[in-house]
Design a protein around this motif. Structure first.
Motif, short mmCIF file in Angstrom:
data_model
loop_
_atom_site.label_atom_id
_atom_site.label_comp_id
_atom_site.label_asym_id
_atom_site.label_seq_id
_atom_site.Cartn_x
_atom_site.Cartn_y
_atom_site.Cartn_z
N ILE A 96 -0.49 -14.68 24.19
CA ILE A 96 -0.06 -15.90 23.19
C ILE A 96 1.16 -15.62 22.74
O ILE A 96 1.78 -14.67 22.44
N ALA A 118 -4.77 -17.08 18.75
CA ALA A 118 -3.95 -18.24 18.69
C ALA A 118 -3.84 -18.74 17.13
O ALA A 118 -2.75 -19.23 16.74
N GLN A 125 -3.31 -23.03 21.83
CA GLN A 125 -3.15 -22.51 23.38
C GLN A 125 -4.03 -23.37 24.14
O GLN A 125 -5.05 -23.73 23.89
#
Length: 241
Positions: A96, A118, A125
């Protein structure tokens, strides 16, 4: 890399781009619609940079540790970076913020882990859902019949954005080049497109690799993942005489 190796790499990149463009034209499509992802597994930072200099715009990495190492070496500078390999939930945190797209989300459990990480980072994401179109027991991915439930669950996650589908069909038959699986994937893609789920955009159908990417394009792929045709044989692919 020697100058000769760099020149050979440049020629392979040029050849693959031409093949992608020709396949698109033959299918009655605009070549600009097709995204070529260079599968960079087992190629060091220098080789990746040489490929980018030769015209590669998107890199796809298969292994988290390798991605981390090469990322620190600025291997992907000048290109978009995506993750295309098998991903364990405990490795999600290392991706991420580094990759624009995770192509290989083959379970709700993995999608939820990505969403959680995320959300922690305050980002959304982009992902592709991986479909096990050959229904192979040894492969990851969602069987087509489980896609609807997975989409319903994962599209509710505000930190995820489903951008399409990805598939790795069984080893290609030399005659058909997996056209049957690619055609089935295209139909699955269209079925989801017509359902108009919230927070789901069917932007990408990622399928086709070195041995069959032209067939995949003919069957509707707009993203192909090519490694060997760009970088040459990897060490483990070289067979002694």
């Amino acid at each position: 890399m020697t100058e000769q190796e760099k020149k050979e790499l440049q020629e392979r990149v040029k050849s693959v781009i031409e093949r992608v463009n020709n396949a698109a034209v033959q299918a009655g499509r605009d070549p600009s619609e097709i995204t070529l992802v260079a599968a960079t597994k087992m190629n060091d930072a220098e080789r990746v940079q040489a490929a980018i200099e030769a015209g590669i715009r998107v890199c796809g990495e298969n292994r988290v540790q390798e991605l981390q190492e090469k990322y620190e070496q600025n291997a992907y500078d000048g290109a978009d970076l995506q993750f295309i390999g098998t991903l364990q939930t405990n490795k999600v945190k290392y991706l991420i913020g580094k990759v624009s797209l995770i192509q290989s989300v083959g379970s709700v459990h993995l999608g939820e882990a990505i969403a959680k990480e995320a959300e922690k980072r305050g980002v959304c994401q982009d992902i592709l859902l991986e479909v096990n179109i050959g229904r192979e027991a040894a492969k990851s991915g969602l069987p087509p019949e489980e896609l609807h439930d997975a989409i319903v669950k994962l599209s509710a996650k505000k930190s995820l954005h489903i951008r399409g589908l990805m598939a790795i069909p069984p080893v290609a038959d030399e005659k058909t080049k997996n056209s049957n699986y690619f055609t089935e994937m295209r139909q699955v893609f269209i079925d989801i497109l017509t359902k108009k789920y919230d927070n789901v955009d069917m932007d990408y159908l990622s399928m086709g690799m070195t041995n069959d990417f032209e067939t995949a394009i003919a069957c509707g792929a707009n993203m192909v993942r090519v490694g060997t045709a760009i970088f040459g044989k990897r060490p483990y692919q070289i067979v002694s005489p």
